[in-house]
Design an enzyme around this catalytic site. Structure first.
Site, mmCIF file in Angstrom:
data_model
loop_
_atom_site.group_PDB
_atom_site.id
_atom_site.type_symbol
_atom_site.label_atom_id
_atom_site.label_comp_id
_atom_site.label_asym_id
_atom_site.label_seq_id
_atom_site.Cartn_x
_atom_site.Cartn_y
_atom_site.Cartn_z
ATOM 1 N N PRO A 279 0.817 -1.220 0.000
ATOM 2 C CG PRO A 279 0.127 -0.873 2.216
ATOM 3 C CD PRO A 279 0.893 -1.831 1.342
ATOM 4 N N GLY A 280 0.415 2.254 -0.732
ATOM 5 C CA GLY A 280 1.095 3.550 -0.731
ATOM 6 C C GLY A 280 0.116 4.626 -0.292
ATOM 7 N NE ARG A 281 -4.383 6.466 -4.389
ATOM 8 C CZ ARG A 281 -4.080 7.177 -5.482
ATOM 9 N NH1 ARG A 281 -4.242 8.474 -5.468
ATOM 10 N NH2 ARG A 281 -3.663 6.570 -6.574
ATOM 11 C CB CYS A 348 2.339 30.284 -18.188
ATOM 12 S SG CYS A 348 2.820 31.779 -17.362
ATOM 13 C CD GLU A 349 1.049 24.120 -19.306
ATOM 14 O OE1 GLU A 349 0.068 23.728 -19.972
ATOM 15 O OE2 GLU A 349 2.216 23.852 -19.594
ATOM 16 C CE1 TYR A 376 1.862 7.255 -6.204
ATOM 17 C CE2 TYR A 376 -0.220 7.138 -5.042
ATOM 18 C CZ TYR A 376 0.899 6.520 -5.572
ATOM 19 O OH TYR A 376 1.040 5.153 -5.457
HETATM 20 N N1 LLP Z 1 2.728 -1.491 -6.092
HETATM 21 C C1 LLP Z 1 2.912 -1.246 -7.396
HETATM 22 C C2 LLP Z 1 3.594 -2.250 -8.227
HETATM 23 C C3 LLP Z 1 2.467 -0.035 -7.959
HETATM 24 O O1 LLP Z 1 2.648 0.206 -9.247
HETATM 25 C C4 LLP Z 1 1.819 0.933 -7.127
HETATM 26 C C5 LLP Z 1 1.354 2.201 -7.671
HETATM 27 C C6 LLP Z 1 1.662 0.626 -5.764
HETATM 28 C C7 LLP Z 1 2.122 -0.605 -5.279
HETATM 29 C C8 LLP Z 1 1.017 1.563 -4.796
HETATM 30 O O2 LLP Z 1 -0.296 1.859 -5.141
HETATM 31 P P1 LLP Z 1 -1.216 2.688 -4.126
HETATM 32 O O3 LLP Z 1 -1.417 1.815 -2.906
HETATM 33 O O4 LLP Z 1 -0.513 3.930 -3.771
HETATM 34 O O5 LLP Z 1 -2.455 2.916 -4.885
HETATM 35 N N2 LLP Z 1 0.135 8.935 -9.480
HETATM 36 C C9 LLP Z 1 -1.122 8.236 -9.346
HETATM 37 C C10 LLP Z 1 -0.946 6.868 -8.743
HETATM 38 C C11 LLP Z 1 0.020 5.982 -9.484
HETATM 39 C C12 LLP Z 1 0.171 4.630 -8.850
HETATM 40 C C13 LLP Z 1 1.233 3.828 -9.493
HETATM 41 N N3 LLP Z 1 1.493 2.550 -8.885
HETATM 42 C C14 LLP Z 1 -2.080 9.126 -8.563
HETATM 43 O O6 LLP Z 1 -1.697 10.212 -8.159
HETATM 44 O O7 LLP Z 1 -3.217 8.753 -8.360
#
Ligand code: LLP
Length: 423
Positions: A279-281, A348-349, A376
């Site tokens: 998990p990230g987000r 400027c966009e 992110y």
């Molecule tokens: N593992 C892999 C292999 C991934 O590609 C990703 C995210 C994660 C884990 C973590 O995913 P999360 O739990 O954070 O959803 N920039 C975009 C999100 C791109 C996610 C890319 N991969 C945004 O701002 O929504």
């Protein structure tokens, strides 16, 4: 717990008054709550109960060293996508044996460094990458621990830019071809097959597509085990969404329980697999806000604009995905009624906006907090329009610490050179 709450009309992060913080640190700036990050990580970790597991936080969401150190001290694993992220984990005191390396384009130097420090697993995404990894490991006289990231062809029902588990996506190895690639991997002298991995996309508000993906991957795992390919772990990726507006994503606990339930239905032979999740987000997203100050209010014939000092270079998500972030005042006004504004930055966009059509009671000079900016946001920031990147601040109770200072224009110029004199 939401670490951001109003007290007597002033927004606080945990015990810190954000207007006072903004006066000292300046704007724009990102502010993160340590307690929220810890709570969310523990929620994932505890959901596995007694089952052997590892929560590998995905650095791409937020890779600030202090944030990583908070997680490293909890014993977290990490999901990385470049050698830069690996060095961040090491610099934050993270354990390399708990690192999984994802990504479709790992280079040889990246593989070399990861092997030297002894990472836990490479999640390999193509047959060619497998061969290169075997060769790099052979040069170093090492065995590379490996999972194949399989693409289970499941629609995660999310924004197309962040869906990764569909057949047409660049990610992973087609599940129909995976068994063959595993057979090859098992025969390579410098590869040690460890597990199987998948990740179908991000911002998932429903666990059902992940369960479907898991079931497909368990079918594959069963086939491999029948053939005698030993699997030690199963990496179920990240992707759980958070609440930006009115989404209702499952809590980490319920999300993990749904996955454990699917595993149980598949029977005893899968019970010894060590489970991993990335998990990230959902760990850091709602731990952060982006503070910005209103520079000008511009009242037009058709639209009103609140021009603020943060821009698309500080928070790209609205411009890139048309993403919605809540935007509210840091100090509530009782002396004004609200007006509908487009909240825009100085870049400027025309795509430089943080939010459209927001009703706010504000005056020039007022501070705004852009919510859900823990994930992110800083990691996707840039220097577009030669804007120095904003500082990051970590709050802990009623204290805070600037954990990344504001860039200066001198920082931006430092890597560049003037032309040599004309001959
Ligand atoms: N593992 C892999 C292999 C991934 O590609 C990703 C995210 C994660 C884990 C973590 O995913 P999360 O739990 O954070 O959803 N920039 C975009 C999100 C791109 C996610 C890319 N991969 C945004 O701002 O929504």
């Amino acid at each position: 717990m939401n670490p951001f709450a109003y007290r007597h009309g002033r927004l606080y992060a945990e015990g810190v008054d954000l207007a006072a913080l903004a006066d000292e640190v300046g704007t724009p700036c990102y502010v993160y709550s340590r307690a929220h990050i810890e709570e969310r990580w523990h929620a994932f970790d505890e959901a596995f109960g007694g089952r052997e597991h590892l929560v590998c936080y995905a650095l791409k969401a937020n890779s600030n060293l202090a944030v990583l150190e908070v997680l490293a001290r909890l014993g977290s694993g990490f999901d990385i996508t470049s050698v830069g992220e690996l060095e961040r984990v090491l610099a934050a005191g993270g354990d390399p044996t708990k690192v999984v390396f994802s990504g479709v384009g790992k280079s040889e130097p990246e593989m070399r460094r990861a092997l030297e420090v002894g990472i836990g697993c490479f999640n390999v995404e193509s047959a060619s990458e497998l061969d290169v990894l075997n060769r790099v490991a052979a040069h170093l006289g090492k065995q590379a621990p490996l999972s194949l990231r399989v693409n289970p062809d499941v629609d995660p029902m999310t924004h197309p830019y962040i869906a990764t588990g569909l057949k047409q996506s660049k990610f992973g190895i087609d599940i129909a071809q995976a068994a063959d690639v595993y057979r090859r991997a098992a025969g390579l002298p410098n590869i040690e097959v460890k597990g199987v991995a998948f990740h179908i996309g991000s911002r998932l508000d429903d666990v059902a597509p992940v369960v479907t993906a898991l079931e497909r991957v368990l079918d594959l795992a069963g086939e491999l085990m029948d053939e005698g390919v030993a699997l030690e772990h199963l990496d179920m990726g990240g992707g759980l969404g958070i609440r930006y507006a009115d989404e209702q994503p499952p809590e980490p606990h319920d999300y993990v329980l749904a996955l454990l339930g699917a595993l149980e239905r598949f029977g005893a032979r899968y019970q010894s697999l060590r489970l991993m999740i990335e998990p990230g987000r959902s760990v850091v997203g709602n731990a952060g806000v982006l503070l910005t100050r209103t520079l000008y209010l511009k009242h037009g014939a058709e639209r009103n604009f609140a021009i603020v000092d943060a821009a698309m270079n500080d928070l790209l998500r609205p411009a890139l995905y048309d993403a919605w972030h809540d935007i509210g005042p840091v100090q509530l006004r009782t002396d004004k009624s609200s007006t509908v504004y487009d909240i825009v930055g100085p870049v400027c966009e025309s795509g430089d906006f943080l939010g459209h059509g927001r009703a706010l009671a504000i005056e020039e000079g007022d501070l705004l907090a852009v919510a859900s900016a823990g994930a992110y946001a800083a990691t996707m920031s840039s220097n577009y329009n030669a804007r120095p990147r904003a500082p990051e601040v970590l709050v802990e109770g009623d204290r805070y610490c600037v954990v990344r200072r504001r860039e200066t224009v001198a920082d931006l110029l430092a890597l560049e050179s003037r032309l040599p004199p004309d001959p």
